[in-house]
Design an enzyme around this catalytic site. Structure first.
Site, PDB file in Angstrom:
ATOM      1  N   HIS A 150       0.872  -1.181   0.000  1.00  0.00           N
ATOM      2  CA  HIS A 150       0.000   0.000   0.000  1.00  0.00           C
ATOM      3  C   HIS A 150       0.909   1.232   0.000  1.00  0.00           C
ATOM      4  O   HIS A 150       1.978   1.204   0.621  1.00  0.00           O
ATOM      5  CB  HIS A 150      -0.822   0.130   1.277  1.00  0.00           C
ATOM      6  CG  HIS A 150      -1.798  -0.965   1.573  1.00  0.00           C
ATOM      7  ND1 HIS A 150      -1.447  -2.130   2.188  1.00  0.00           N
ATOM      8  CD2 HIS A 150      -3.129  -1.030   1.390  1.00  0.00           C
ATOM      9  CE1 HIS A 150      -2.527  -2.883   2.354  1.00  0.00           C
ATOM     10  NE2 HIS A 150      -3.563  -2.238   1.881  1.00  0.00           N
ATOM     11  N   ASP A 166       2.241   1.957   3.408  1.00  0.00           N
ATOM     12  CA  ASP A 166       3.185   0.986   3.990  1.00  0.00           C
ATOM     13  C   ASP A 166       4.599   1.410   3.634  1.00  0.00           C
ATOM     14  O   ASP A 166       5.523   1.249   4.415  1.00  0.00           O
ATOM     15  CB  ASP A 166       3.065  -0.418   3.364  1.00  0.00           C
ATOM     16  CG  ASP A 166       1.683  -0.993   3.400  1.00  0.00           C
ATOM     17  OD1 ASP A 166       0.899  -0.571   4.252  1.00  0.00           O
ATOM     18  OD2 ASP A 166       1.403  -1.872   2.560  1.00  0.00           O
ATOM     19  N   GLU A 172     -11.197  -6.570  -4.121  1.00  0.00           N
ATOM     20  CA  GLU A 172     -11.019  -7.693  -3.202  1.00  0.00           C
ATOM     21  C   GLU A 172     -12.287  -7.887  -2.383  1.00  0.00           C
ATOM     22  O   GLU A 172     -12.539  -7.147  -1.431  1.00  0.00           O
ATOM     23  CB  GLU A 172      -9.812  -7.410  -2.293  1.00  0.00           C
ATOM     24  CG  GLU A 172      -9.455  -8.592  -1.419  1.00  0.00           C
ATOM     25  CD  GLU A 172      -8.134  -8.406  -0.694  1.00  0.00           C
ATOM     26  OE1 GLU A 172      -7.189  -7.830  -1.269  1.00  0.00           O
ATOM     27  OE2 GLU A 172      -8.052  -8.853   0.462  1.00  0.00           O
ATOM     28  N   GLU A 218      -9.638 -13.884  -1.302  1.00  0.00           N
ATOM     29  CA  GLU A 218      -8.885 -14.294  -0.105  1.00  0.00           C
ATOM     30  C   GLU A 218      -9.686 -15.363   0.642  1.00  0.00           C
ATOM     31  O   GLU A 218     -10.896 -15.216   0.831  1.00  0.00           O
ATOM     32  CB  GLU A 218      -8.637 -13.052   0.769  1.00  0.00           C
ATOM     33  CG  GLU A 218      -7.849 -13.342   2.021  1.00  0.00           C
ATOM     34  CD  GLU A 218      -7.418 -12.071   2.750  1.00  0.00           C
ATOM     35  OE1 GLU A 218      -6.932 -11.123   2.092  1.00  0.00           O
ATOM     36  OE2 GLU A 218      -7.567 -12.031   3.985  1.00  0.00           O
ATOM     37  N   HIS A 248     -11.950 -14.349   3.556  1.00  0.00           N
ATOM     38  CA  HIS A 248     -13.054 -13.483   3.122  1.00  0.00           C
ATOM     39  C   HIS A 248     -14.172 -14.363   2.554  1.00  0.00           C
ATOM     40  O   HIS A 248     -15.359 -14.086   2.770  1.00  0.00           O
ATOM     41  CB  HIS A 248     -12.576 -12.493   2.059  1.00  0.00           C
ATOM     42  CG  HIS A 248     -11.508 -11.544   2.532  1.00  0.00           C
ATOM     43  ND1 HIS A 248     -11.028 -10.524   1.755  1.00  0.00           N
ATOM     44  CD2 HIS A 248     -10.822 -11.452   3.700  1.00  0.00           C
ATOM     45  CE1 HIS A 248     -10.100  -9.849   2.409  1.00  0.00           C
ATOM     46  NE2 HIS A 248      -9.951 -10.401   3.596  1.00  0.00           N
ATOM     47  N   ASP A 265      -5.224 -13.712  -2.536  1.00  0.00           N
ATOM     48  CA  ASP A 265      -4.513 -13.461  -1.286  1.00  0.00           C
ATOM     49  C   ASP A 265      -4.483 -14.796  -0.562  1.00  0.00           C
ATOM     50  O   ASP A 265      -5.517 -15.322  -0.119  1.00  0.00           O
ATOM     51  CB  ASP A 265      -5.224 -12.377  -0.459  1.00  0.00           C
ATOM     52  CG  ASP A 265      -4.720 -10.987  -0.809  1.00  0.00           C
ATOM     53  OD1 ASP A 265      -3.892 -10.877  -1.729  1.00  0.00           O
ATOM     54  OD2 ASP A 265      -5.145 -10.016  -0.154  1.00  0.00           O
ATOM     55  N   ASP A 283     -11.102 -12.216  10.538  1.00  0.00           N
ATOM     56  CA  ASP A 283     -10.083 -12.428   9.518  1.00  0.00           C
ATOM     57  C   ASP A 283      -8.714 -12.487  10.192  1.00  0.00           C
ATOM     58  O   ASP A 283      -8.158 -11.462  10.564  1.00  0.00           O
ATOM     59  CB  ASP A 283     -10.171 -11.220   8.571  1.00  0.00           C
ATOM     60  CG  ASP A 283      -9.406 -11.392   7.290  1.00  0.00           C
ATOM     61  OD1 ASP A 283      -8.951 -12.511   7.019  1.00  0.00           O
ATOM     62  OD2 ASP A 283      -9.275 -10.400   6.559  1.00  0.00           O
ATOM     63  N   ASP A 331      -5.789 -13.802   8.975  1.00  0.00           N
ATOM     64  CA  ASP A 331      -4.629 -13.615   8.086  1.00  0.00           C
ATOM     65  C   ASP A 331      -3.429 -14.482   8.460  1.00  0.00           C
ATOM     66  O   ASP A 331      -2.309 -13.988   8.637  1.00  0.00           O
ATOM     67  CB  ASP A 331      -4.208 -12.133   8.062  1.00  0.00           C
ATOM     68  CG  ASP A 331      -5.234 -11.246   7.359  1.00  0.00           C
ATOM     69  OD1 ASP A 331      -5.940 -11.747   6.467  1.00  0.00           O
ATOM     70  OD2 ASP A 331      -5.320 -10.056   7.703  1.00  0.00           O
ATOM     71  N   ASP A 380      -1.053 -12.315   2.090  1.00  0.00           N
ATOM     72  CA  ASP A 380      -1.611 -11.217   2.905  1.00  0.00           C
ATOM     73  C   ASP A 380      -1.711 -11.776   4.323  1.00  0.00           C
ATOM     74  O   ASP A 380      -2.775 -11.855   4.916  1.00  0.00           O
ATOM     75  CB  ASP A 380      -2.983 -10.833   2.333  1.00  0.00           C
ATOM     76  CG  ASP A 380      -3.622  -9.679   3.082  1.00  0.00           C
ATOM     77  OD1 ASP A 380      -2.972  -9.126   3.983  1.00  0.00           O
ATOM     78  OD2 ASP A 380      -4.779  -9.346   2.761  1.00  0.00           O
TER      79      ASP A 380
END
Ligand code: 3MF
Ligand code: MG
Ligand code: MG
Length: 438
Positions: free
Chosen positions: A102, A105, A233, A269, A272, A297, A308, A310, A340
Protein backbone atom coordinates in the site's frame (compact mmCIF):
# COMPACT_ATOMS: atom_id res chain seq x y z
CA UNK A 1 22.47 0.29 4.55
CA UNK A 2 21.58 -0.79 8.11
CA UNK A 3 22.78 -4.01 9.79
CA UNK A 4 20.97 -7.05 8.36
CA UNK A 5 17.58 -7.41 10.05
CA UNK A 6 17.70 -11.19 9.66
CA UNK A 7 21.24 -11.43 11.07
CA UNK A 8 23.22 -14.28 9.56
CA UNK A 9 20.22 -16.18 8.15
CA UNK A 10 21.08 -18.00 4.92
CA UNK A 11 18.91 -18.13 1.83
CA UNK A 12 16.23 -20.82 1.89
CA UNK A 13 16.75 -23.46 -0.77
CA UNK A 14 15.04 -26.54 -2.12
CA UNK A 15 16.27 -29.65 -0.31
CA UNK A 16 13.62 -32.23 -1.14
CA UNK A 17 10.84 -33.89 0.86
CA UNK A 18 13.16 -35.77 3.22
CA UNK A 19 15.03 -32.72 4.48
CA UNK A 20 14.98 -32.21 8.25
CA UNK A 21 16.17 -28.62 7.99
CA UNK A 22 13.41 -26.48 9.55
CA UNK A 23 14.11 -23.73 7.01
CA UNK A 24 14.17 -25.47 3.67
CA UNK A 25 11.79 -25.98 0.77
CA UNK A 26 10.64 -29.57 0.58
CA UNK A 27 8.23 -29.14 -2.31
CA UNK A 28 8.89 -25.70 -3.76
CA UNK A 29 11.51 -26.37 -6.41
CA UNK A 30 11.14 -23.24 -8.52
CA UNK A 31 12.61 -24.66 -11.73
CA UNK A 32 10.72 -27.95 -11.62
CA UNK A 33 8.40 -28.16 -14.60
CA UNK A 34 4.81 -29.04 -13.76
CA UNK A 35 2.32 -29.43 -16.63
CA UNK A 36 4.73 -27.65 -18.94
CA UNK A 37 5.47 -24.64 -16.74
CA UNK A 38 8.08 -23.83 -14.07
CA UNK A 39 6.75 -23.95 -10.52
CA UNK A 40 7.80 -20.35 -9.94
CA UNK A 41 5.71 -19.27 -12.95
CA UNK A 42 2.70 -21.28 -11.83
CA UNK A 43 2.70 -19.92 -8.31
CA UNK A 44 3.88 -16.32 -8.70
CA UNK A 45 4.36 -15.88 -4.94
CA UNK A 46 4.30 -12.43 -3.41
CA UNK A 47 5.17 -11.21 0.09
CA UNK A 48 3.12 -8.29 1.35
CA UNK A 49 4.70 -5.27 2.93
CA UNK A 50 2.03 -4.39 5.47
CA UNK A 51 1.71 -7.40 7.75
CA UNK A 52 5.42 -8.22 7.87
CA UNK A 53 6.95 -4.76 8.05
CA UNK A 54 4.27 -2.27 9.18
CA UNK A 55 2.14 -4.11 11.71
CA UNK A 56 3.69 -3.84 15.19
CA UNK A 57 2.00 -6.93 16.67
CA UNK A 58 -0.88 -5.17 18.43
CA UNK A 59 -4.36 -6.53 19.06
CA UNK A 60 -7.47 -4.91 20.60
CA UNK A 61 -6.15 -5.70 24.08
CA UNK A 62 -2.51 -4.75 23.83
CA UNK A 63 0.06 -2.91 21.80
CA UNK A 64 3.30 -3.54 20.07
CA UNK A 65 5.18 -6.80 20.61
CA UNK A 66 7.63 -6.86 17.68
CA UNK A 67 9.72 -3.73 18.42
CA UNK A 68 11.05 -3.45 14.86
CA UNK A 69 13.91 -0.92 14.73
CA UNK A 70 12.30 1.17 11.95
CA UNK A 71 9.21 1.69 14.09
CA UNK A 72 11.31 3.60 16.60
CA UNK A 73 13.22 6.02 14.43
CA UNK A 74 12.50 9.74 14.76
CA UNK A 75 12.93 10.46 11.05
CA UNK A 76 10.02 8.87 9.14
CA UNK A 77 11.82 8.78 5.79
CA UNK A 78 14.94 7.22 7.32
CA UNK A 79 12.59 4.63 8.87
CA UNK A 80 11.02 3.96 5.44
CA UNK A 81 14.49 3.30 4.02
CA UNK A 82 15.39 0.92 6.88
CA UNK A 83 12.08 -0.89 6.43
CA UNK A 84 12.73 -1.29 2.70
CA UNK A 85 16.17 -2.73 3.46
CA UNK A 86 14.62 -5.34 5.77
CA UNK A 87 11.86 -6.14 3.28
CA UNK A 88 14.19 -6.72 0.35
CA UNK A 89 16.47 -8.73 2.61
CA UNK A 90 13.53 -11.03 3.32
CA UNK A 91 12.55 -11.27 -0.36
CA UNK A 92 16.12 -12.33 -1.16
CA UNK A 93 16.34 -14.90 1.64
CA UNK A 94 13.05 -16.47 0.56
CA UNK A 95 13.81 -16.15 -3.15
CA UNK A 96 10.24 -14.92 -3.52
CA UNK A 97 9.62 -13.40 -6.95
CA UNK A 98 7.06 -10.68 -6.16
CA UNK A 99 5.93 -8.25 -3.47
CA UNK A 100 2.85 -6.07 -2.85
CA UNK A 101 2.40 -2.81 -0.96
CA UNK A 102 0.00 0.00 0.00
CA UNK A 103 1.19 3.58 -0.54
CA UNK A 104 1.32 4.21 3.21
CA UNK A 105 3.19 0.99 3.99
CA UNK A 106 6.03 2.10 1.81
CA UNK A 107 6.22 5.82 2.55
CA UNK A 108 4.99 7.88 5.50
CA UNK A 109 1.90 10.08 5.32
CA UNK A 110 2.89 13.77 5.16
CA UNK A 111 1.14 16.81 6.61
CA UNK A 112 -0.55 17.33 3.22
CA UNK A 113 -1.43 15.06 0.32
CA UNK A 114 1.33 16.74 -1.71
CA UNK A 115 3.87 15.75 0.94
CA UNK A 116 2.59 12.16 1.02
CA UNK A 117 2.84 11.95 -2.79
CA UNK A 118 6.42 13.29 -2.67
CA UNK A 119 7.35 10.74 -0.01
CA UNK A 120 5.92 7.97 -2.17
CA UNK A 121 7.94 9.16 -5.16
CA UNK A 122 11.16 8.94 -3.15
CA UNK A 123 10.39 5.39 -2.04
CA UNK A 124 9.22 4.40 -5.53
CA UNK A 125 12.68 5.37 -6.79
CA UNK A 126 14.27 3.35 -3.99
CA UNK A 127 12.08 0.34 -4.89
CA UNK A 128 13.02 0.72 -8.53
CA UNK A 129 16.67 0.49 -7.66
CA UNK A 130 16.22 -2.41 -5.25
CA UNK A 131 14.06 -4.29 -7.76
CA UNK A 132 16.71 -3.84 -10.43
CA UNK A 133 19.39 -5.11 -8.01
CA UNK A 134 17.48 -8.17 -6.81
CA UNK A 135 15.11 -9.07 -9.67
CA UNK A 136 12.09 -8.84 -7.35
CA UNK A 137 8.91 -7.81 -9.21
CA UNK A 138 5.72 -6.08 -8.15
CA UNK A 139 2.57 -8.21 -8.22
CA UNK A 140 0.37 -5.25 -7.32
CA UNK A 141 0.24 -1.93 -5.60
CA UNK A 142 -2.69 -0.33 -3.79
CA UNK A 143 -3.69 2.70 -1.73
CA UNK A 144 -4.66 2.59 1.91
CA UNK A 145 -8.10 4.24 1.89
CA UNK A 146 -9.20 2.86 5.24
CA UNK A 147 -6.81 3.62 8.14
CA UNK A 148 -6.94 7.42 8.43
CA UNK A 149 -9.90 8.91 10.30
CA UNK A 150 -10.91 10.92 7.22
CA UNK A 151 -12.01 7.57 5.76
CA UNK A 152 -14.07 6.40 8.73
CA UNK A 153 -17.31 6.78 6.71
CA UNK A 154 -15.79 5.46 3.48
CA UNK A 155 -13.50 6.73 0.74
CA UNK A 156 -15.44 6.67 -2.56
CA UNK A 157 -18.70 6.05 -0.65
CA UNK A 158 -18.23 8.89 1.85
CA UNK A 159 -21.17 11.29 2.33
CA UNK A 160 -18.63 14.13 1.94
CA UNK A 161 -17.40 14.58 -1.66
CA UNK A 162 -14.14 16.11 -0.35
CA UNK A 163 -13.18 12.67 0.90
CA UNK A 164 -13.85 11.22 -2.58
CA UNK A 165 -11.57 13.91 -4.01
CA UNK A 166 -8.80 13.13 -1.51
CA UNK A 167 -9.06 9.41 -2.24
CA UNK A 168 -8.70 10.18 -5.97
CA UNK A 169 -5.45 11.99 -5.13
CA UNK A 170 -4.12 9.01 -3.26
CA UNK A 171 -5.16 6.46 -5.90
CA UNK A 172 -3.66 8.41 -8.79
CA UNK A 173 -0.31 8.48 -7.00
CA UNK A 174 -0.45 4.80 -6.01
CA UNK A 175 -1.54 3.69 -9.50
CA UNK A 176 1.23 5.71 -11.12
CA UNK A 177 3.79 4.32 -8.66
CA UNK A 178 2.56 0.80 -9.46
CA UNK A 179 2.89 1.55 -13.17
CA UNK A 180 6.38 2.98 -12.76
CA UNK A 181 7.44 -0.21 -10.97
CA UNK A 182 6.00 -2.48 -13.67
CA UNK A 183 3.23 -3.82 -11.40
CA UNK A 184 1.20 -6.66 -12.89
CA UNK A 185 -2.13 -5.54 -11.34
CA UNK A 186 -3.60 -2.74 -9.22
CA UNK A 187 -5.80 -3.63 -6.23
CA UNK A 188 -8.70 -1.79 -4.60
CA UNK A 189 -9.92 -3.23 -1.33
CA UNK A 190 -12.93 -1.28 -0.07
CA UNK A 191 -12.25 -1.61 3.64
CA UNK A 192 -14.54 1.27 4.59
CA UNK A 193 -16.84 1.05 1.57
CA UNK A 194 -19.83 -0.23 3.48
CA UNK A 195 -21.95 0.79 6.44
CA UNK A 196 -22.70 0.22 10.12
CA UNK A 197 -26.38 1.23 9.92
CA UNK A 198 -28.82 2.13 7.15
CA UNK A 199 -30.19 4.85 9.47
CA UNK A 200 -27.32 7.10 8.37
CA UNK A 201 -26.58 5.56 4.97
CA UNK A 202 -28.00 6.24 1.52
CA UNK A 203 -27.13 2.91 -0.06
CA UNK A 204 -28.16 3.85 -3.60
CA UNK A 205 -26.02 6.98 -3.64
CA UNK A 206 -23.04 5.17 -2.17
CA UNK A 207 -23.12 2.43 -4.81
CA UNK A 208 -23.31 5.07 -7.54
CA UNK A 209 -20.33 6.87 -5.98
CA UNK A 210 -18.31 3.66 -5.87
CA UNK A 211 -19.19 2.90 -9.49
CA UNK A 212 -18.07 6.39 -10.53
CA UNK A 213 -14.83 6.14 -8.57
CA UNK A 214 -13.87 2.84 -10.19
CA UNK A 215 -14.74 4.20 -13.64
CA UNK A 216 -12.40 7.13 -12.99
CA UNK A 217 -9.60 4.78 -11.93
CA UNK A 218 -10.17 2.64 -15.05
CA UNK A 219 -10.07 5.74 -17.26
CA UNK A 220 -6.81 6.85 -15.69
CA UNK A 221 -5.32 3.38 -16.04
CA UNK A 222 -5.88 3.60 -19.81
CA UNK A 223 -4.63 7.16 -19.96
CA UNK A 224 -1.25 6.27 -18.47
CA UNK A 225 -1.03 2.97 -20.38
CA UNK A 226 -1.15 0.65 -17.39
CA UNK A 227 -1.87 -2.77 -18.88
CA UNK A 228 -2.71 -4.90 -15.83
CA UNK A 229 -6.25 -5.35 -14.55
CA UNK A 230 -7.75 -3.48 -11.61
CA UNK A 231 -8.66 -5.97 -8.89
CA UNK A 232 -11.44 -5.60 -6.33
CA UNK A 233 -11.02 -7.69 -3.20
CA UNK A 234 -14.37 -9.06 -2.00
CA UNK A 235 -14.98 -9.21 1.74
CA UNK A 236 -18.42 -9.29 3.39
CA UNK A 237 -17.66 -7.50 6.67
CA UNK A 238 -14.85 -6.30 8.93
CA UNK A 239 -14.17 -3.46 9.34
CA UNK A 240 -17.71 -2.38 8.37
CA UNK A 241 -20.77 -4.45 9.26
CA UNK A 242 -21.82 -4.72 5.63
CA UNK A 243 -19.29 -4.20 2.84
CA UNK A 244 -20.47 -3.47 -0.69
CA UNK A 245 -17.83 -5.86 -2.13
CA UNK A 246 -19.48 -8.72 -0.23
CA UNK A 247 -18.37 -11.71 -2.33
CA UNK A 248 -17.50 -12.65 -5.91
CA UNK A 249 -21.14 -12.84 -7.03
CA UNK A 250 -21.96 -9.44 -5.54
CA UNK A 251 -18.89 -7.83 -7.08
CA UNK A 252 -19.74 -9.34 -10.46
CA UNK A 253 -23.24 -7.84 -10.34
CA UNK A 254 -21.76 -4.49 -9.34
CA UNK A 255 -19.22 -4.55 -12.18
CA UNK A 256 -21.90 -5.43 -14.68
CA UNK A 257 -24.22 -2.65 -13.46
CA UNK A 258 -21.49 0.00 -13.72
CA UNK A 259 -20.07 -1.39 -16.97
CA UNK A 260 -16.67 -2.19 -15.47
CA UNK A 261 -16.24 -5.81 -16.55
CA UNK A 262 -13.65 -4.98 -19.19
CA UNK A 263 -11.25 -3.45 -16.67
CA UNK A 264 -11.89 -4.98 -13.26
CA UNK A 265 -11.42 -8.49 -11.89
CA UNK A 266 -11.31 -9.93 -8.36
CA UNK A 267 -8.60 -10.67 -5.83
CA UNK A 268 -9.96 -13.52 -3.68
CA UNK A 269 -8.89 -14.29 -0.11
CA UNK A 270 -9.69 -17.56 1.71
CA UNK A 271 -10.99 -16.11 4.94
CA UNK A 272 -13.05 -13.48 3.12
CA UNK A 273 -14.77 -16.38 1.31
CA UNK A 274 -15.46 -18.13 4.62
CA UNK A 275 -16.79 -14.94 6.24
CA UNK A 276 -19.22 -14.66 3.30
CA UNK A 277 -20.47 -18.21 3.95
CA UNK A 278 -18.64 -19.79 1.01
CA UNK A 279 -15.72 -22.15 0.60
CA UNK A 280 -12.46 -20.84 -0.87
CA UNK A 281 -12.92 -23.24 -3.78
CA UNK A 282 -16.40 -21.85 -4.46
CA UNK A 283 -15.19 -18.28 -4.78
CA UNK A 284 -12.32 -19.28 -7.08
CA UNK A 285 -14.53 -21.53 -9.25
CA UNK A 286 -17.20 -18.83 -9.55
CA UNK A 287 -14.67 -16.13 -10.47
CA UNK A 288 -13.35 -18.30 -13.30
CA UNK A 289 -16.87 -19.21 -14.40
CA UNK A 290 -17.81 -15.53 -14.62
CA UNK A 291 -14.55 -14.52 -16.30
CA UNK A 292 -13.42 -12.24 -13.45
CA UNK A 293 -10.65 -14.26 -11.81
CA UNK A 294 -7.72 -11.94 -11.07
CA UNK A 295 -5.46 -13.06 -8.22
CA UNK A 296 -5.40 -14.66 -4.76
CA UNK A 297 -4.51 -13.46 -1.29
CA UNK A 298 -3.15 -16.79 -0.09
CA UNK A 299 -3.74 -16.66 3.65
CA UNK A 300 -6.24 -18.44 5.84
CA UNK A 301 -8.56 -17.92 8.76
CA UNK A 302 -9.00 -20.01 11.90
CA UNK A 303 -11.98 -22.34 11.99
CA UNK A 304 -12.81 -21.38 15.57
CA UNK A 305 -12.62 -17.61 15.16
CA UNK A 306 -15.22 -15.49 13.39
CA UNK A 307 -12.85 -12.85 12.07
CA UNK A 308 -10.08 -12.43 9.52
CA UNK A 309 -6.93 -13.82 11.15
CA UNK A 310 -4.63 -13.61 8.09
CA UNK A 311 -2.53 -16.69 8.89
CA UNK A 312 -0.06 -18.39 6.60
CA UNK A 313 -1.76 -21.16 4.62
CA UNK A 314 -1.27 -24.78 5.58
CA UNK A 315 -4.46 -26.66 4.73
CA UNK A 316 -3.16 -28.80 1.88
CA UNK A 317 -6.54 -30.45 1.28
CA UNK A 318 -8.35 -27.16 0.78
CA UNK A 319 -5.55 -25.76 -1.36
CA UNK A 320 -5.40 -28.86 -3.57
CA UNK A 321 -9.02 -28.23 -4.59
CA UNK A 322 -8.27 -24.55 -5.23
CA UNK A 323 -5.21 -25.35 -7.38
CA UNK A 324 -7.29 -27.88 -9.29
CA UNK A 325 -9.62 -25.01 -10.24
CA UNK A 326 -6.67 -22.80 -11.15
CA UNK A 327 -4.94 -25.40 -13.30
CA UNK A 328 -8.04 -26.53 -15.13
CA UNK A 329 -8.79 -22.90 -15.97
CA UNK A 330 -5.36 -22.24 -17.41
CA UNK A 331 -3.53 -20.71 -14.44
CA UNK A 332 -3.24 -17.43 -12.60
CA UNK A 333 -2.71 -15.15 -15.61
CA UNK A 334 -1.42 -11.76 -14.43
CA UNK A 335 -2.37 -12.76 -10.87
CA UNK A 336 -0.31 -14.51 -8.25
CA UNK A 337 -0.37 -15.84 -4.71
CA UNK A 338 0.05 -12.95 -2.32
CA UNK A 339 0.68 -13.80 1.32
CA UNK A 340 -1.61 -11.22 2.91
CA UNK A 341 -0.54 -13.07 6.02
CA UNK A 342 0.94 -12.19 9.35
CA UNK A 343 2.87 -14.12 11.92
CA UNK A 344 1.18 -14.43 15.30
CA UNK A 345 1.65 -11.74 17.91
CA UNK A 346 3.96 -13.93 19.99
CA UNK A 347 6.21 -14.73 17.03
CA UNK A 348 8.59 -11.90 17.79
CA UNK A 349 11.82 -13.16 16.19
CA UNK A 350 12.72 -12.00 12.67
CA UNK A 351 13.21 -15.66 11.71
CA UNK A 352 9.50 -16.27 12.39
CA UNK A 353 8.80 -14.24 9.25
CA UNK A 354 10.94 -16.67 7.28
CA UNK A 355 9.21 -19.70 8.76
CA UNK A 356 5.78 -18.26 7.95
CA UNK A 357 6.53 -17.49 4.32
CA UNK A 358 8.64 -20.56 3.58
CA UNK A 359 6.01 -22.86 5.08
CA UNK A 360 3.26 -21.15 3.11
CA UNK A 361 5.21 -21.42 -0.13
CA UNK A 362 5.94 -25.07 0.48
CA UNK A 363 2.32 -25.86 1.31
CA UNK A 364 1.21 -24.21 -1.94
CA UNK A 365 3.82 -26.10 -3.94
CA UNK A 366 2.67 -29.39 -2.47
CA UNK A 367 -0.97 -28.57 -3.22
CA UNK A 368 -0.02 -27.59 -6.77
CA UNK A 369 1.66 -30.99 -7.31
CA UNK A 370 -1.39 -32.79 -5.89
CA UNK A 371 -3.72 -30.85 -8.15
CA UNK A 372 -1.52 -31.38 -11.21
CA UNK A 373 -1.54 -35.14 -10.64
CA UNK A 374 -5.30 -35.13 -10.14
CA UNK A 375 -5.77 -33.15 -13.34
CA UNK A 376 -3.38 -35.29 -15.39
CA UNK A 377 -5.31 -38.40 -14.34
CA UNK A 378 -8.59 -36.60 -15.06
CA UNK A 379 -9.57 -38.05 -11.68
CA UNK A 380 -12.37 -35.54 -11.13
CA UNK A 381 -12.64 -34.24 -14.70
CA UNK A 382 -13.63 -37.59 -16.22
CA UNK A 383 -16.54 -38.37 -13.86
CA UNK A 384 -17.69 -34.76 -14.19
CA UNK A 385 -17.72 -34.95 -17.97
CA UNK A 386 -19.68 -38.18 -17.92
CA UNK A 387 -22.19 -36.72 -15.44
CA UNK A 388 -23.04 -33.96 -17.95
CA UNK A 389 -22.59 -36.06 -21.10
CA UNK A 390 -26.30 -35.89 -21.90
CA UNK A 391 -25.88 -32.20 -22.65
CA UNK A 392 -23.51 -33.02 -25.50
CA UNK A 393 -26.30 -34.54 -27.61
CA UNK A 394 -27.60 -32.55 -30.58
CA UNK A 395 -31.04 -32.40 -29.01
CA UNK A 396 -29.73 -30.94 -25.72
CA UNK A 397 -27.43 -28.50 -27.48
CA UNK A 398 -30.39 -27.15 -29.43
CA UNK A 399 -32.14 -26.40 -26.13
CA UNK A 400 -29.21 -24.35 -24.87
CA UNK A 401 -28.85 -22.59 -28.20
CA UNK A 402 -32.37 -21.27 -27.76
CA UNK A 403 -33.75 -23.19 -30.75
CA UNK A 404 -36.54 -25.01 -28.91
CA UNK A 405 -39.65 -23.52 -27.28
CA UNK A 406 -41.09 -24.43 -23.91
CA UNK A 407 -44.14 -25.89 -25.66
CA UNK A 408 -41.99 -28.19 -27.83
CA UNK A 409 -40.14 -29.39 -24.74
CA UNK A 410 -43.39 -29.91 -22.88
CA UNK A 411 -44.83 -32.00 -25.74
CA UNK A 412 -41.61 -34.02 -25.84
CA UNK A 413 -41.85 -34.71 -22.12
CA UNK A 414 -45.46 -35.88 -22.54
CA UNK A 415 -44.42 -38.32 -25.28
CA UNK A 416 -41.64 -39.81 -23.17
CA UNK A 417 -43.91 -41.49 -20.70
CA UNK A 418 -42.37 -42.43 -17.34
CA UNK A 419 -39.69 -39.73 -17.59
CA UNK A 420 -36.01 -39.62 -16.64
CA UNK A 421 -34.47 -41.91 -14.03
CA UNK A 422 -32.19 -40.30 -11.39
CA UNK A 423 -28.55 -41.38 -11.13
CA UNK A 424 -26.21 -41.23 -8.13
CA UNK A 425 -24.17 -38.06 -7.50
CA UNK A 426 -21.41 -40.32 -6.09
CA UNK A 427 -20.05 -37.73 -3.68
CA UNK A 428 -18.35 -40.20 -1.34
CA UNK A 429 -16.58 -41.93 -4.21
CA UNK A 430 -15.30 -38.55 -5.44
CA UNK A 431 -14.17 -37.46 -1.98
CA UNK A 432 -12.22 -40.69 -1.67
CA UNK A 433 -10.56 -40.02 -5.02
CA UNK A 434 -9.42 -36.59 -3.79
CA UNK A 435 -8.04 -38.17 -0.61
CA UNK A 436 -5.75 -40.31 -2.73
CA UNK A 437 -4.04 -37.15 -3.99
CA UNK A 438 -4.21 -34.69 -1.10
C1 3MF B 1 -8.18 -7.06 4.63
C2 3MF B 1 -7.34 -7.35 3.49
C3 3MF B 1 -6.50 -6.19 3.03
C4 3MF B 1 -6.23 -6.16 1.58
C5 3MF B 1 -5.26 -5.06 1.27
C6 3MF B 1 -5.00 -4.88 -0.17
C7 3MF B 1 -5.08 -5.15 4.65
O1 3MF B 1 -8.86 -8.14 5.08
O2 3MF B 1 -7.32 -8.46 3.03
O3 3MF B 1 -5.29 -6.21 3.77
O4 3MF B 1 -5.75 -7.37 1.08
O5 3MF B 1 -5.76 -3.86 1.74
O6 3MF B 1 -6.13 -4.63 -0.88
MG1 MG C 1 -6.31 -9.34 1.44
MG1 MG D 1 -8.01 -10.05 4.78
Amino acid sequence: MSAPFFGDASPITYQGPDSRDPLAYRWYDKNRVVLGKRMEDHLRFAACYWHSFCWPGGDPFGGETFLRPWMHMPDAMAAAHAKADAAFEMFRLLDIPFFTFHDLDAAPEGATLAESVDNLKVITDLFQQKMADTGTRLLWGTANLFSHRRYMAGAATNPDPEVFVYAAGQVRAALEATHALGGANYVLWGGREGYETLLNTDLKRELDQLGRFLSLVAEHKHKIGFKGPLLIEPKPREPTKHQYDFDVATVYGFLERYDLLADVKVNIEQNHAILAGHSFQHEVALAYALGVFGSLDMNRGDGLLGWDTDQFPNDIGEMTLVFHEILKNGGLGTGGLNFDAKIRRQSIDPVDLLHGHAGGMDACARALLNAAAMLEDRAIEAPLASRYAGWDSAEARAILAGDVSLATLADRALERGAGPQPTSGGQERLENIVSRYA
